[in-house]
Write a protein that holds these residues in place. Structure first.
Motif, short mmCIF file in Angstrom:
data_model
loop_
_atom_site.label_atom_id
_atom_site.label_comp_id
_atom_site.label_asym_id
_atom_site.label_seq_id
_atom_site.Cartn_x
_atom_site.Cartn_y
_atom_site.Cartn_z
N LEU A 114 0.87 -1.16 0.00
CA LEU A 114 0.00 0.00 0.00
C LEU A 114 0.92 1.21 0.00
N GLY A 115 0.96 1.90 -1.12
CA GLY A 115 1.70 3.15 -1.22
C GLY A 115 0.70 4.29 -1.28
N ILE A 116 0.90 5.33 -0.47
CA ILE A 116 -0.05 6.43 -0.38
C ILE A 116 0.69 7.76 -0.39
N LEU A 117 0.22 8.69 -1.21
CA LEU A 117 0.82 10.01 -1.36
C LEU A 117 -0.25 11.07 -1.14
N ALA A 118 0.11 12.17 -0.48
CA ALA A 118 -0.89 13.22 -0.21
C ALA A 118 -0.26 14.60 -0.31
N ILE A 119 -1.12 15.54 -0.66
CA ILE A 119 -0.77 16.97 -0.61
C ILE A 119 -1.91 17.67 0.11
N ASP A 120 -1.59 18.55 1.06
CA ASP A 120 -2.63 19.17 1.88
C ASP A 120 -2.95 20.58 1.39
N THR A 121 -3.82 21.26 2.12
CA THR A 121 -4.29 22.58 1.70
C THR A 121 -3.16 23.61 1.64
N ARG A 122 -2.08 23.36 2.37
CA ARG A 122 -0.94 24.28 2.36
C ARG A 122 0.08 23.92 1.29
N GLY A 123 -0.22 22.87 0.52
CA GLY A 123 0.71 22.44 -0.51
C GLY A 123 1.83 21.58 0.01
N HIS A 124 1.72 21.13 1.25
CA HIS A 124 2.75 20.29 1.85
C HIS A 124 2.50 18.84 1.44
N MET A 125 3.57 18.10 1.13
CA MET A 125 3.44 16.73 0.64
C MET A 125 4.04 15.73 1.62
N ALA A 126 3.51 14.50 1.58
CA ALA A 126 4.05 13.40 2.38
C ALA A 126 3.64 12.09 1.73
N GLY A 127 4.29 11.01 2.13
CA GLY A 127 3.95 9.69 1.61
C GLY A 127 4.24 8.62 2.62
N ALA A 128 3.62 7.46 2.44
CA ALA A 128 3.87 6.31 3.31
C ALA A 128 3.75 5.04 2.48
N CYS A 129 4.36 3.99 2.99
CA CYS A 129 4.39 2.71 2.29
C CYS A 129 4.37 1.61 3.36
N THR A 130 3.51 0.60 3.20
CA THR A 130 3.45 -0.47 4.18
C THR A 130 3.14 -1.80 3.49
N THR A 131 3.75 -2.88 3.98
CA THR A 131 3.59 -4.18 3.32
C THR A 131 3.99 -5.31 4.26
N SER A 132 3.50 -6.50 3.96
CA SER A 132 4.01 -7.71 4.63
C SER A 132 5.04 -8.39 3.75
N GLY A 133 5.36 -7.81 2.62
CA GLY A 133 6.42 -8.31 1.76
C GLY A 133 6.00 -9.51 0.94
N MET A 134 6.97 -10.09 0.27
CA MET A 134 6.71 -11.25 -0.58
C MET A 134 6.36 -12.46 0.26
N ALA A 135 5.29 -13.14 -0.11
CA ALA A 135 4.96 -14.39 0.56
C ALA A 135 6.06 -15.41 0.32
N TRP A 136 6.38 -16.15 1.36
CA TRP A 136 7.34 -17.26 1.30
C TRP A 136 8.78 -16.79 1.04
N LYS A 137 9.05 -15.53 1.30
CA LYS A 137 10.40 -15.00 1.13
C LYS A 137 11.37 -15.69 2.10
N VAL A 138 12.65 -15.60 1.82
CA VAL A 138 13.67 -16.06 2.75
C VAL A 138 13.57 -15.21 4.02
N HIS A 139 13.64 -15.85 5.17
CA HIS A 139 13.54 -15.11 6.43
C HIS A 139 14.64 -14.05 6.49
N GLY A 140 14.23 -12.81 6.72
CA GLY A 140 15.17 -11.69 6.74
C GLY A 140 15.16 -10.87 5.48
N ARG A 141 14.47 -11.36 4.42
CA ARG A 141 14.39 -10.59 3.19
C ARG A 141 13.65 -9.28 3.43
N VAL A 142 14.18 -8.21 2.88
CA VAL A 142 13.54 -6.90 2.93
C VAL A 142 13.40 -6.39 1.50
#
Length: 337
Positions: free
Chosen positions: A193-221
């Motif tokens: 889930l990637g999300i980007l926003a701009i507010d009424t003041r024109g300020h921007m921010a973003g966030a990204c969240t995931t559980s990653g690839m299913a069945w990945k090697v333990h420790g994979r990022v």
């Protein structure tokens, strides 16, 4: 000596041999500028945007809005690629990754964190209450607990059953656009889930969240918690986020690349297209078997996206309301099943 622009143009021209149905799909017409505005990846972006709009629509800040939207995906959504319903790694362990970035350059991230419901909020704590950018594994969990986050077992029964079923073959095979067809407990695959926003003041921010690839090697990022790969925000230019197989975003510093192309004057859609062309130029054979998607918004609120394969969708909301889902243009124009 060839210029950088010439290299990119050559790379795009060289895609001709790889097109699968008559050429590169046309870039979508730029979505008109509008502030405030929030955009998110995939079908579940609709819910994330609705949560974020409760902040933006009342004049709140972009940073608060993207955190709220990502938190919705982490706890209210039950999807095997994002948040508490995510599928585990090949050892049966559910690990979560997240990042958050402000338009002023502040950023925080956590990777491979276990048993914490809202990694995006831990990432914000890293940004605001530590001298660091990225915390990982047990250290990230310890930091979260020390800052008041509850430790809670997150692996669901359905995800555990899916893992038990997967172990019968132990085949690791990312499936293009699987995120649009999965139900909780299904066996593959990946997303963000990637999300980007701009507010009424024109300020921007973003966030990204995931559980990653299913069945990945333990420790994979993957790319989601890595600044410049899965997410990048520069309030003077714009913001970008990525989805798909994270290794490709890591290889190309992809979200940073999209923002830098916007800095050079590209529209969001053009910047996303050129970044996709870079992926294909470097690994043309691999590009046929995996999905890579980019979503971008510039500082005027214009939005654009591009993908390797047909099927990537994104959601947008502003003062006119929720706009439903928009199909992204793509290089390969036949949807892979």
């Amino acid at each position: 000596m060839a210029t950088r622009r010439g290299f990119l143009q050559t790379g795009i021209a060289g895609l001709g041999a790889l097109w699968v149905s008559g050429g590169l799909a046309a870039v979508s017409r730029p979505i008109a500028a509008k502030v405030p505005r929030v955009v998110s990846t995939w079908d579940f972006g609709i819910g994330a945007n609705a949560a974020a709009w409760k902040v933006l629509g009342q004049g709140g800040g972009a940073l608060d809005a993207v955190e709220v939207g990502a938190r919705w995906a982490e706890s209210e959504l039950c999807n095997p690629t994002v948040g508490h319903c995510g599928n585990p790694d090949r050892d049966g362990v559910l690990t979560l990754d997240a990042s958050i970035m402000d338009g002023d350059g502040r950023v925080g991230a956590v990777a491979a964190i276990e048993d914490i419901l809202h990694p995006v909020s831990v990432a914000r704590k890293v940004m605001e209450d530590s001298p660091h950018v990225l915390l990982v594994g047990q250290g990230a969990q310890q930091f979260a607990i020390e800052h008041g986050f509850e430790r809670k077992a997150l692996l669901t029964d359905s995800a555990r059953k899916a893992w038990e079923e997967w172990k019968k073959t132990s085949r690791y095979e990312p499936v293009i656009n699987a995120e649009r067809r999965l139900r909780p407990g299904d066996s593959t695959n990946h997303d963000t889930l990637g999300i980007l926003a701009i507010d009424t003041r024109g300020h921007m921010a973003g966030a990204c969240t995931t559980s990653g690839m299913a069945w990945k090697v333990h420790g994979r990022v993957g790319d989601s918690p890595i600044v410049g790969a899965g997410l990048y925000v520069d309030g003077e230019v714009g913001a970008a986020t990525a989805s798909g197989v994270g290794e490709e975003m890591l290889r190309n510093a992809a979200s940073f690349l999209v923002v830098e192309l916007m800095r050079q004057g590209r529209s969001p859609a053009q910047a996303c297209r050129e970044a996709i062309a870079r992926v294909v130029h470097k690994r043309p054979a691999a590009s046929k078997t995996l999905q890579v998607c980019f979503l971008a918004m510039n500082r005027r609120g214009e939005v654009g996206a591009y993908a390797l394969h047909k099927g990537f969708v994104y959601a947008m909301q502003d003062e006119a309301g929720a706009h439903g889902l928009t199909d992204s243009a793509s290089i390969y124009t036949s949807e892979q099943k």
